[in-house]
Design an enzyme around this catalytic site. Sequence first.
Site, PDB file in Angstrom:
ATOM      1  N   TYR A  91       0.800  -1.208   0.000  1.00 48.80           N
ATOM      2  CA  TYR A  91       0.000   0.000   0.000  1.00 48.80           C
ATOM      3  C   TYR A  91       0.841   1.270   0.000  1.00 48.80           C
ATOM      4  O   TYR A  91       0.334   2.358   0.135  1.00 48.80           O
ATOM      5  CB  TYR A  91      -1.020   0.023   1.143  1.00 48.80           C
ATOM      6  CG  TYR A  91      -0.432   0.040   2.536  1.00 48.80           C
ATOM      7  CD1 TYR A  91       0.013   1.231   3.109  1.00 48.80           C
ATOM      8  CD2 TYR A  91      -0.338  -1.117   3.273  1.00 48.80           C
ATOM      9  CE1 TYR A  91       0.550   1.245   4.377  1.00 48.80           C
ATOM     10  CE2 TYR A  91       0.197  -1.098   4.550  1.00 48.80           C
ATOM     11  CZ  TYR A  91       0.632   0.086   5.095  1.00 48.80           C
ATOM     12  OH  TYR A  91       1.163   0.098   6.356  1.00 48.80           O
ATOM     13  N   HIS A  92       2.151   1.156  -0.146  1.00 48.98           N
ATOM     14  CA  HIS A  92       3.030   2.341  -0.170  1.00 48.98           C
ATOM     15  C   HIS A  92       3.187   2.845  -1.590  1.00 48.98           C
ATOM     16  O   HIS A  92       3.158   2.175  -2.538  1.00 48.98           O
ATOM     17  CB  HIS A  92       4.396   2.012   0.421  1.00 48.98           C
ATOM     18  CG  HIS A  92       4.337   1.835   1.905  1.00 48.98           C
ATOM     19  ND1 HIS A  92       4.267   0.621   2.499  1.00 48.98           N
ATOM     20  CD2 HIS A  92       4.287   2.746   2.903  1.00 48.98           C
ATOM     21  CE1 HIS A  92       4.220   0.772   3.803  1.00 48.98           C
ATOM     22  NE2 HIS A  92       4.222   2.050   4.081  1.00 48.98           N
TER      23      HIS A  92
END
Length: 92
Positions: A91-92
Amino acid sequence: MIKSFLHDGLQLFFETSSKAKIRPEHAKRLSYQLQRLDASASPQDMDVPGWKLHPLSHDLVGHWSVWVNGNCRLTFKFDGTDAFLVDYQDYH
């Protein structure tokens, strides 16, 4: 107890040990994390040294995350004593 998954490959791995839809090098850690999550009654039960438990924000408010490797995380929410929306993501 884990009640639902968002990631089909993670669910397959949890239920059958198939590594077909996860990164095989993450299998050992994910196995420990999923076993612990299934036995957990709250997010704090996932606060294991090295897993970097933390709450998420923005679009994922209410979700929690533990570190798998690199940018990969195991994310989840709790409803009472059950984990749901369990996901395996970058999710980065």
